[in-house]
Write a protein that holds these residues in place. Structure first.
Motif, mmCIF file in Angstrom:
data_model
loop_
_atom_site.group_PDB
_atom_site.id
_atom_site.type_symbol
_atom_site.label_atom_id
_atom_site.label_comp_id
_atom_site.label_asym_id
_atom_site.label_seq_id
_atom_site.Cartn_x
_atom_site.Cartn_y
_atom_site.Cartn_z
ATOM 1 N N SER A 282 67.748 2.416 0.900
ATOM 2 C CA SER A 282 68.138 1.055 0.539
ATOM 3 C C SER A 282 66.992 0.314 -0.135
ATOM 4 O O SER A 282 67.183 -0.362 -1.157
ATOM 5 N N GLU A 285 66.248 1.997 -3.651
ATOM 6 C CA GLU A 285 67.273 1.795 -4.682
ATOM 7 C C GLU A 285 67.756 0.350 -4.753
ATOM 8 O O GLU A 285 68.647 0.032 -5.535
ATOM 9 N N TRP A 287 69.526 -1.623 -2.616
ATOM 10 C CA TRP A 287 70.942 -1.805 -2.307
ATOM 11 C C TRP A 287 71.260 -3.273 -2.060
ATOM 12 O O TRP A 287 70.430 -4.040 -1.555
ATOM 13 N N SER A 288 72.484 -3.641 -2.352
ATOM 14 C CA SER A 288 72.980 -4.971 -2.013
ATOM 15 C C SER A 288 73.328 -5.002 -0.533
ATOM 16 O O SER A 288 73.432 -3.959 0.126
ATOM 17 N N SER A 289 73.546 -6.205 -0.007
ATOM 18 C CA SER A 289 73.943 -6.333 1.400
ATOM 19 C C SER A 289 75.272 -5.621 1.641
ATOM 20 O O SER A 289 75.465 -4.977 2.678
ATOM 21 N N ALA A 290 76.181 -5.724 0.692
ATOM 22 C CA ALA A 290 77.486 -5.064 0.830
ATOM 23 C C ALA A 290 77.318 -3.548 0.911
ATOM 24 O O ALA A 290 77.980 -2.878 1.711
ATOM 25 N N LYS A 291 76.423 -3.006 0.083
ATOM 26 C CA LYS A 291 76.162 -1.569 0.096
ATOM 27 C C LYS A 291 75.502 -1.167 1.419
ATOM 28 O O LYS A 291 75.848 -0.132 2.014
ATOM 29 N N ASN A 292 74.549 -1.990 1.873
ATOM 30 C CA ASN A 292 73.923 -1.724 3.169
ATOM 31 C C ASN A 292 74.973 -1.599 4.264
ATOM 32 O O ASN A 292 74.993 -0.638 5.040
ATOM 33 N N GLU A 294 78.148 -1.113 4.103
ATOM 34 C CA GLU A 294 79.068 0.016 3.909
ATOM 35 C C GLU A 294 78.453 1.297 4.475
ATOM 36 O O GLU A 294 79.112 2.051 5.212
ATOM 37 N N GLU A 295 77.202 1.556 4.132
ATOM 38 C CA GLU A 295 76.535 2.776 4.587
ATOM 39 C C GLU A 295 76.247 2.733 6.090
ATOM 40 O O GLU A 295 76.413 3.734 6.794
#
Length: 307
Positions: A282, A285, A287-292, A294-295
């Motif tokens: 994260s 790369e 990552w956005s909060s949404a991507k965080n 999600e993962e």
């Protein structure tokens, strides 16, 4: 009658002011746990009811640690601990403690990576603080409730809780499955002390818990120069958003389930290994909060066992 009513009002105001002062004393004591420390860990088994029990070696170690307040609301204070190693060049996200005031629910450890939500009576929470302790991956460890006491210039808090095996024995012992803890936290002139009276228990369904051994623990937090923690503070700035998202996901998990049971490993990996790897990715790369989220959700759900 007017004088009586006035006296009642004055007494009510005095009681309210005293309660408010006590509340602020509690908050100040909790916030005093944050800071920059040299920590010494000392544990020794002291007694066993088993005649041929072999006492395990004493555990002694030390480390540098920074404890950072990451949330400060009137009824909730969150402190994140970071281990500082190799001078100031290696940081390991350590345990976390959430302090909540008059919390009506508590997550009680049962056994084998299982916790159950208990609802407390109002009279059992009045004026008390719950300390919620979390693992390095923000999964639950144990929670306990108690009153802060401030007397003769000393602030202290005592509670009782069941917990999983301590990290120092988790992979080395299989002769007990519950650590019954008496937690005693008190401020000192140089920092604070976390004193423990622990009972190592075997818990079997339908049977009375069996005591294996008793243990005394002392974790002393001594304040040291903050200058040697600059890298740790920068590290947290770069990684804090990922773990804020992780806390949010865990909060949803813990409030949505009456029982939490976690798998020990998935794909032969521990939960913290996968979350730590996701944290590194994260940051790398961006990552956005949404991507965080999600993962993180995907990882945590893989370890959750339906009960």
């Amino acid at each position: 009658m007017k004088k009586l009513n006035l006296l009642i009002v004055l007494l009510s105001v005095a009681v309210s002011a005293t309660a408010q002062n006590k509340f602020e004393q509690d908050r100040n004591a909790i916030k005093a746990l944050a800071g920059f420390y040299k920590v010494s860990f000392n544990y020794a088994e002291t007694f066993s009811p088993i005649s041929d029990y072999t006492f395990h070696d004493r555990h002694r170690s030390s480390a540098k640690e920074i404890a950072i307040i990451v949330e400060d609301a009137p009824n909730k204070i969150v402190i994140q601990h970071l281990l500082v190693m190799r001078g100031d060049s290696m940081i390991i996200k350590h345990w976390r403690e959430d302090w909540t005031y008059e919390d009506p629910k508590i997550l009680a450890f049962d056994k084998e990576d299982t916790w159950k939500v208990l609802t407390l009576k109002p009279e059992d929470t009045k004026g008390k603080w719950t300390q919620k302790v979390f693992q390095v991956d923000d999964s639950p460890r144990y929670q306990s409730i108690g009153s802060w006491v401030h007397v003769d210039g000393r602030s202290q808090w005592i509670s009782y809780a069941d917990s999983p095996l301590p990290r120092r024995e988790h992979t080395e012992r299989s002769d007990y499955n519950v650590l019954n803890r008496r937690n005693f936290v008190y401020l000192t002139p140089t920092g604070w002390m976390f004193e423990q009276d622990n009972k190592k228990m075997v818990r079997t369904p339908g049977e009375k818990d069996k005591l294996i051994a008793q243990e005394k623990g002392l974790e002393e937090f001594v304040k040291i120069d903050p200058k040697s923690f600059s890298y740790a503070q920068d590290w947290w700035k770069n990684n804090a958003s990922f773990w804020k998202d992780a806390r949010d996901i865990w909060d949803n998990v813990l409030t949505s389930n009456a029982t939490i049971k976690l798998a020990a490993k998935v794909d032969n990996k521990l939960l913290y290994q996968k979350l730590f790897a996701a944290n590194e990715q994260s940051v790398k790369e961006k990552w956005s909060s949404a991507k965080n989220k999600e993962e993180i959700t995907k990882i945590i759900n893989a370890y959750l066992i339906k009960v």
